[in-house]
Design a protein around this motif. Structure first.
Motif, PDB file in Angstrom:
ATOM      1  N   SER A 162       0.820  -1.215   0.000  1.00 51.83           N
ATOM      2  CA  SER A 162       0.000   0.000   0.000  1.00 51.83           C
ATOM      3  C   SER A 162       0.852   1.262   0.000  1.00 51.83           C
ATOM      4  N   VAL A 163       2.116   1.136   0.407  1.00 47.46           N
ATOM      5  CA  VAL A 163       3.016   2.290   0.429  1.00 47.46           C
ATOM      6  C   VAL A 163       3.925   2.299  -0.794  1.00 47.46           C
ATOM      7  N   LEU A 164       4.499   1.136  -1.126  1.00 48.81           N
ATOM      8  CA  LEU A 164       5.461   1.053  -2.215  1.00 48.81           C
ATOM      9  C   LEU A 164       4.821   0.777  -3.565  1.00 48.81           C
ATOM     10  N   GLY A 165       3.611   0.239  -3.564  1.00 44.58           N
ATOM     11  CA  GLY A 165       2.861   0.122  -4.810  1.00 44.58           C
ATOM     12  C   GLY A 165       2.919  -1.208  -5.514  1.00 44.58           C
TER      13      GLY A 165
ATOM     14  N   LYS B  19      24.220  10.301  -7.447  1.00 45.64           N
ATOM     15  CA  LYS B  19      24.006  11.679  -7.872  1.00 45.64           C
ATOM     16  C   LYS B  19      22.561  12.101  -7.642  1.00 45.64           C
ATOM     17  N   GLY B  20      21.636  11.203  -7.956  1.00 42.42           N
ATOM     18  CA  GLY B  20      20.222  11.520  -7.767  1.00 42.42           C
ATOM     19  C   GLY B  20      19.876  11.715  -6.305  1.00 42.42           C
ATOM     20  N   ARG B  21      20.459  10.886  -5.429  1.00 40.39           N
ATOM     21  CA  ARG B  21      20.184  11.011  -3.993  1.00 40.39           C
ATOM     22  C   ARG B  21      20.799  12.285  -3.424  1.00 40.39           C
TER      23      ARG B  21
ATOM     24  N   ALA C 155      10.343   4.682   1.003  1.00 41.54           N
ATOM     25  CA  ALA C 155       9.510   5.029  -0.152  1.00 41.54           C
ATOM     26  C   ALA C 155       9.853   6.414  -0.680  1.00 41.54           C
ATOM     27  N   MET C 156      10.147   7.357   0.220  1.00 42.40           N
ATOM     28  CA  MET C 156      10.524   8.705  -0.193  1.00 42.40           C
ATOM     29  C   MET C 156      11.921   8.731  -0.804  1.00 42.40           C
ATOM     30  N   ALA C 157      12.824   7.894  -0.268  1.00 43.49           N
ATOM     31  CA  ALA C 157      14.218   7.926  -0.712  1.00 43.49           C
ATOM     32  C   ALA C 157      14.411   7.317  -2.089  1.00 43.49           C
ATOM     33  N   ILE C 158      13.575   6.354  -2.477  1.00 48.00           N
ATOM     34  CA  ILE C 158      13.778   5.678  -3.760  1.00 48.00           C
ATOM     35  C   ILE C 158      13.046   6.363  -4.901  1.00 48.00           C
ATOM     36  N   VAL C 159      12.439   7.517  -4.614  1.00 48.46           N
ATOM     37  CA  VAL C 159      11.756   8.283  -5.652  1.00 48.46           C
ATOM     38  C   VAL C 159      12.722   9.305  -6.226  1.00 48.46           C
ATOM     39  N   GLN C 160      12.830   9.335  -7.568  1.00 40.77           N
ATOM     40  CA  GLN C 160      13.675  10.322  -8.235  1.00 40.77           C
ATOM     41  C   GLN C 160      12.971  11.660  -8.225  1.00 40.77           C
TER      42      GLN C 160
ATOM     43  N   GLU D 174      10.544   7.816 -13.844  1.00 39.52           N
ATOM     44  CA  GLU D 174       9.262   7.506 -13.219  1.00 39.52           C
ATOM     45  C   GLU D 174       9.167   6.056 -12.784  1.00 39.52           C
ATOM     46  N   GLU D 175       9.996   5.181 -13.407  1.00 38.89           N
ATOM     47  CA  GLU D 175       9.884   3.771 -13.049  1.00 38.89           C
ATOM     48  C   GLU D 175      10.293   3.527 -11.608  1.00 38.89           C
ATOM     49  N   HIS D 176      11.014   4.454 -11.004  1.00 40.00           N
ATOM     50  CA  HIS D 176      11.453   4.268  -9.618  1.00 40.00           C
ATOM     51  C   HIS D 176      10.415   4.738  -8.624  1.00 40.00           C
ATOM     52  N   GLN D 177       9.403   5.428  -9.104  1.00 37.62           N
ATOM     53  CA  GLN D 177       8.450   6.014  -8.191  1.00 37.62           C
ATOM     54  C   GLN D 177       7.429   4.984  -7.761  1.00 37.62           C
ATOM     55  N   PRO D 178       7.255   4.770  -6.453  1.00 36.90           N
ATOM     56  CA  PRO D 178       6.250   3.818  -5.991  1.00 36.90           C
ATOM     57  C   PRO D 178       4.860   4.350  -6.259  1.00 36.90           C
TER      58      PRO D 178
END
Length: 254
Positions: A68-71, A149-151, A235-240, A246-250
């Motif tokens: 429900s959080v990560l999708g 770099k993204g993080r 969940a917040m950390a793995i979002v670009q 967009e594929e990384h976004q839960p």
């Protein structure tokens, strides 16, 4: 005479490293969980027994909540070891602190007597170390998911004054997470320990039992909150950020 110490008491030393009663009990918890995991792993079978069925039910419930959080289930399975390990470790640490003998079995330290065992989370050093580990691993997993770099761009963004200021706020929030993690768990567990000690001292028979059951519930809730916050931070950390990759976004399941 009732004595309540804010800091964990030293029991013995390994070289120059002091071992406190909180460290001793947390080590017992760690060994217990390791042995339990090893035994369950050896007893896994296609036709599960009662113990295996209970743990499979727990894992399925944890994965469903993480979905429900990560999708998606694949992402949930990827981060389950971190979230569920933290939950179990905090839960067992809290519950072991309520066992008979914890706080009442004492050892001599010179002219004083100190408890041999103490609830790990009632020591701020324990909660601070656990918070540091959780937040550090969250950032490592975030860097692994979206790149170093993204993080780093989350905290150091030079695209404009506003973006730079937001990045600094994000960096400050990482330290705020550590403080929040530490003091939330420490405050609740230490307050419960003090309450039980006072009730057992004033009214030693029967009356403390309802408070004991309350602390069992509080111990579970605190472990659940710690695990859920770790999950949300993952969940917040793995979002670009910035709308890329967009594929990384839960995606939140509906």
């Amino acid at each position: 005479m009732l004595q309540i110490s804010l800091r964990a008491e030293e029991i013995f030393h390994i070289g120059s490293w002091p071992v406190t009663n909180a460290v001793l009990l947390s080590t017992i918890v760690l060994v217990t969980l390791a042995v339990l995991a090893y035994v369950l792993r050896r007893k896994l079978s296609m036709v599960p027994g009662m113990m295996q069925s209970v743990f499979e039910l727990m894992l399925e419930g944890a994965l469903t909540m993480m979905d429900s959080v990560l999708g998606e289930r694949r992402t949930s399975e990827k981060y389950l070891p971190l979230v569920f390990t933290i939950f179990l470790f905090v839960l067992f640490s809290n519950w072991f602190g309520l066992l008979p003998g914890v706080g009442s079995i004492v050892v001599r330290q010179g002219a004083d007597s100190v408890p041999l065992l103490r609830s790990p989370a009632s020591d701020l050093n324990f909660t601070l170390a656990l918070a540091l580990i959780a937040v550090t691993l969250v950032n490592i997993l975030g860097a692994a998911a979206i790149g170093i770099k993204g993080r780093l761009s989350v905290f150091f963004n030079f695209h404009g004054p506003i973006d730079f200021f937001i990045g600094i706020l994000e960096l400050i929030s990482e330290f705020a997470k550590i403080i929040s993690f530490s003091f939330r768990l420490f405050g609740n567990v230490f307050a419960g320990e003090v309450l039980l000690a006072i009730m057992a001292f004033l009214v030693p028979y029967l009356v403390p039992l309802p408070f004991m059951f309350l602390e069992i519930f509080v111990g579970f809730i605190q472990a659940f909150i710690f695990g859920m916050l770790t999950l949300v931070f993952v969940a917040m950390a793995i979002v670009q950020h910035g709308g890329e990759h967009e594929e990384h976004q839960p995606k939140v399941a509906h």
